[in-house]
Design an enzyme around this catalytic site. Structure first.
Site, PDB file in Angstrom:
ATOM      1  N   ARG A 128      -0.065 -10.422  -2.750  1.00 60.10           N
ATOM      2  CA  ARG A 128      -1.681 -10.995  -2.349  1.00 60.10           C
ATOM      3  C   ARG A 128      -1.875  -9.798  -1.883  1.00 60.10           C
ATOM      4  O   ARG A 128      -3.989  -9.590  -2.620  1.00 60.10           O
ATOM      5  CB  ARG A 128      -0.845 -11.677  -0.115  1.00 60.10           C
ATOM      6  CG  ARG A 128      -0.588 -13.138  -0.557  1.00 60.10           C
ATOM      7  CD  ARG A 128      -0.648 -13.780   0.874  1.00 60.10           C
ATOM      8  NE  ARG A 128      -0.163 -15.094  -0.200  1.00 60.10           N
ATOM      9  CZ  ARG A 128      -0.191 -15.866   1.788  1.00 60.10           C
ATOM     10  NH1 ARG A 128      -0.170 -15.182   3.133  1.00 60.10           N
ATOM     11  NH2 ARG A 128       0.532 -16.942   1.770  1.00 60.10           N
ATOM     12  N   CYS A 144       2.018  11.205  -9.482  1.00 55.18           N
ATOM     13  CA  CYS A 144       3.097  11.101 -11.042  1.00 55.18           C
ATOM     14  C   CYS A 144       4.646  10.330 -10.818  1.00 55.18           C
ATOM     15  O   CYS A 144       4.881   9.606 -10.359  1.00 55.18           O
ATOM     16  CB  CYS A 144       3.545  12.954 -10.916  1.00 55.18           C
ATOM     17  SG  CYS A 144       2.466  14.527 -10.677  1.00 55.18           S
ATOM     18  N   THR A 182       3.740 -10.897   0.000  1.00 53.76           N
ATOM     19  CA  THR A 182       2.538 -10.388   1.053  1.00 53.76           C
ATOM     20  C   THR A 182       2.304  -9.186   0.696  1.00 53.76           C
ATOM     21  O   THR A 182       0.859  -9.132   0.499  1.00 53.76           O
ATOM     22  CB  THR A 182       2.884  -9.641   2.587  1.00 53.76           C
ATOM     23  OG1 THR A 182       3.459 -11.145   3.636  1.00 53.76           O
ATOM     24  CG2 THR A 182       2.591  -8.970   3.010  1.00 53.76           C
ATOM     25  N   LEU A 236       0.046  13.711 -13.393  1.00 52.92           N
ATOM     26  CA  LEU A 236      -1.498  13.068 -12.863  1.00 52.92           C
ATOM     27  C   LEU A 236      -1.793  15.019 -11.938  1.00 52.92           C
ATOM     28  O   LEU A 236      -1.792  15.039 -11.103  1.00 52.92           O
ATOM     29  CB  LEU A 236      -1.720  12.215 -11.638  1.00 52.92           C
ATOM     30  CG  LEU A 236      -3.328  12.116 -11.182  1.00 52.92           C
ATOM     31  CD1 LEU A 236      -3.599  11.603 -11.959  1.00 52.92           C
ATOM     32  CD2 LEU A 236      -2.722  11.242 -10.290  1.00 52.92           C
ATOM     33  N   ASN A 266       6.841  14.398  -7.645  1.00 48.02           N
ATOM     34  CA  ASN A 266       6.283  13.387  -8.090  1.00 48.02           C
ATOM     35  C   ASN A 266       5.606  13.745  -6.093  1.00 48.02           C
ATOM     36  O   ASN A 266       6.091  13.404  -4.848  1.00 48.02           O
ATOM     37  CB  ASN A 266       6.442  12.398  -8.236  1.00 48.02           C
ATOM     38  CG  ASN A 266       5.974  10.242  -7.252  1.00 48.02           C
ATOM     39  OD1 ASN A 266       4.561  11.488  -7.070  1.00 48.02           O
ATOM     40  ND2 ASN A 266       5.784   9.673  -6.474  1.00 48.02           N
ATOM     41  N   GLY A 267       4.446  13.863  -6.359  1.00 41.80           N
ATOM     42  CA  GLY A 267       3.856  14.380  -4.273  1.00 41.80           C
ATOM     43  C   GLY A 267       2.985  15.957  -4.395  1.00 41.80           C
ATOM     44  O   GLY A 267       2.586  16.069  -5.139  1.00 41.80           O
TER      45      GLY A 267
END
Length: 581
Positions: free
Chosen positions: A319, A2, A316, A51, A75-76
């Site tokens: 990519r 979320c 990193t 979400l 959020n979680g």
């Protein structure tokens, strides 16, 4: 995942300010496309973009206690929410959301309840009775959180930097395992495991204990009310996640809704190492496998959008984020909202190829500690934001609190790469799942050499990125980089190119300070670069920069003879190595 946004102490609490908060919260809607919520209390605002994974019908946020004096935006996922509800039987719950326990835990225990939570989370809680507030982030920083300060004295919290960077004079990444209390006036670390002090553990290796701890971590993450799957690269970590999920899926509540055949997902350039290995693992496990391809040009075209979403200029991370970003869009198109992923294993077990050169077990263990502490700036950030960009939630069983305690309690002598004893990287994990009676994986997959995700999707991906950057950045531009970017000055054209894109979206000093810097080889910390004098001449985050270790090391610096570690790898692929534990 979320998206959360909270602001406290605004001088202006007009309708215009409310509209501004809504506008800023909307920048996080990709994280939570299912519903939006906002609670205003005087000069305090708590916003949420949802979400819906658990209780999609009634779990809209913000969430409240019984009389709505306590408001929380989260959020979680809280995996032990059912057990926590048992401790809160005197409380009345309004929803089936796993996150509602936070409001009631605060009401019951005050500010010192965060360590009771088992999950990944960032949350902000307002107590309207005295206008105090707290904010907290999970132990490792799996979910993102930023904290900022406005010129009017206001304090801000948001899931992503883009929601507060324009309105805050200063902001920073909220440290993992910490809680901020307005009453106490600052940050305090609530997560204090034994490994955090970096003292060398002495517990002997027990393969069965390690296996059981990981299986438990995977099973608890099968908690879902929506379609889900596993990100399967064909490497050891994601393959183990998929193997354990397959083994226990039929016993889970999720199987009642979505069936007992696991869905797996992989992406790569055509002919990439990961695609081949993932297909083999999927066939072995009997999953419903989804294979996605992307072209180098599609990846390059997505770079600006990727950098905007992941909010970093770290080479990193970018990519690896790009193929993950593209794959997440495909996954979302299939109606899947949650995936399990293999992040964290390399940090815990010393799986990166540069660990071959660790001089002793003390250095080895301290490097793993440094890597875990920095995960929120790298792999956690990538996994969360690349998937959340398309409204998909990534769960990471290797970063389970209980599992980390077990794995980081092992005497690091057992984790060391020892070719003379037939031990390659992550040997303790491979051995834990090497079961001839009831195999989890094919032997050669179980002992496949480490491939970093950005390499495994196809070696030409990284080479093409560097070629593209070389066309965009001139020698003169790079030579003058220290004047343009005096902080974290890019040392390569690829790094310069990503930095320029990042600065376009996030031009403030505070934004660039959220990204770590320093030399690195094959994903090492700066400290570990000292392990091999040759590495200082080949500073690149690709695993192929681990010269003399990676089987496909950069050709221009590849050693002519096979190393001892390569010999042991071939030996392990041919026969099982056993040891008394």
């Amino acid at each position: 995942m979320c998206g959360i946004l909270a602001v406290f102490g605004c001088i202006d609490n007009s309708q215009a300010k409310r509209s501004r908060i809504i506008e800023l919260s909307r920048r996080l809607r990709h994280r939570g496309p299912d519903w939006s919520g906002l609670h205003c209390h005087q000069d305090c605002y708590l916003a949420h973009q949802r979400l819906a994974i658990i209780d999609p019908t009634s779990g809209d946020q913000p969430l409240y206690n019984e009389d709505k004096t306590i408001i929380v935006t989260v959020n979680g996922e809280i995996y032990n929410h059912k057990a926590l509800r048992e401790k809160l039987k005197s409380h009345q719950f309004r929803t089936g959301s796993d996150c509602e326990v936070i409001a009631h835990l605060y009401e019951e225990y005050g500010e010192d309840f965060v360590d009771m939570l088992d999950g990944m989370f960032s949350f902000v809680l307002l107590d309207t009775r005295d206008k105090s507030f707290i904010a907290a982030r999970d132990a490792i920083g799996i979910t993102p959180l930023y904290m900022g300060w406005g010129l009017d004295g206001s304090v801000w919290f948001a899931s992503e930097m883009k929601a507060l960077s324009d309105d805050c004079e200063r902001f920073m990444s909220f440290p993992p395992g910490h809680v901020y209390s307005s009453k106490r006036g600052g940050l305090q670390r609530w997560y204090n495991p034994a490994w955090y002090s970096e003292q060398i553990p002495t517990t002997p290796y027990d393969s069965l204990v390690l296996r059981k701890a990981f299986e438990k971590a995977v099973v608890k993450r099968l908690m879902t009310d929506v379609p889900f799957g596993v990100l399967l690269s064909g490497g050891l970590d994601s393959s183990l996640v998929a193997a354990v999920a397959c083994r226990y899926l039929s016993e889970s509540e999720a199987a009642c809704q979505w069936g007992s055949q696991l869905h797996t997902f992989c992406i790569g350039l055509k002919g990439s190492p990961d695609l081949k290995a993932a297909r083999e693992v999927a066939d072995y496990l009997g999953t419903r496998h989804h294979e996605f391809h992307f072209t180098v040009q599609e990846g390059i075209d997505a770079l600006e959008e990727v950098i905007y979403h992941v909010e970093t200029y770290d080479v990193t991370t970018i990519r690896a984020s790009t193929p993950m970003f593209l794959m997440s869009r495909k996954i979302k198109s299939l109606g899947v909202k949650m995936v399990l992923s293999g992040e964290g294993s390399d940090e815990i077990f010393g799986g990166y190829l540069y660990f071959h050169k660790a001089p002793n077990k003390e250095e080895f263990h301290q490097e793993t500690c440094r890597k875990i502490k920095a995960l929120h700036l790298y792999d956690c950030l990538r996994a969360n934001k690349s998937t959340s960009a398309w409204g998909v939630e990534a769960r990471v069983p290797f970063l389970d609190k209980e599992f980390i305690n077990v794995a980081m309690g092992i005497d690091p002598e057992w984790k060391m790469v020892r070719p003379d004893l037939g031990r390659i990287e992550k040997w303790v994990l491979r051995c834990a799942f090497d079961d001839d009676q009831n195999p989890y994986l094919p032997k050669h997959i179980l002992y496949r050499q480490k491939e970093q995700f950005s390499d495994g999707v196809g070696y030409s991906w990284i080479d093409s990125l560097r070629d593209h950057a070389n066309q965009q950045v001139t020698d003169t531009m790079l030579a003058n980089a220290s004047f343009i970017y005096p902080e974290n000055t890019p040392t390569t054209k690829e790094g310069y190119y990503y930095r320029a894109i990042f600065e376009k979206f996030f031009p403030k000093n505070a934004a660039r300070s959220t990204v770590p810097g320093g030399p690195s080889v094959a994903c090492s910390t700066a400290k570990a670069v000292e392990w091999d004098a040759a590495w200082s001449k080949n500073l690149d985050p690709s695993g192929r920069a681990a010269l003399g270790v990676h089987l496909a090391a950069y050709e221009d610096a590849k050693e002519s003879k096979m190393t001892a570690s390569e010999t042991s790898l071939q030996k392990l692929q041919a026969e099982k190595t056993t040891v008394a534990v």
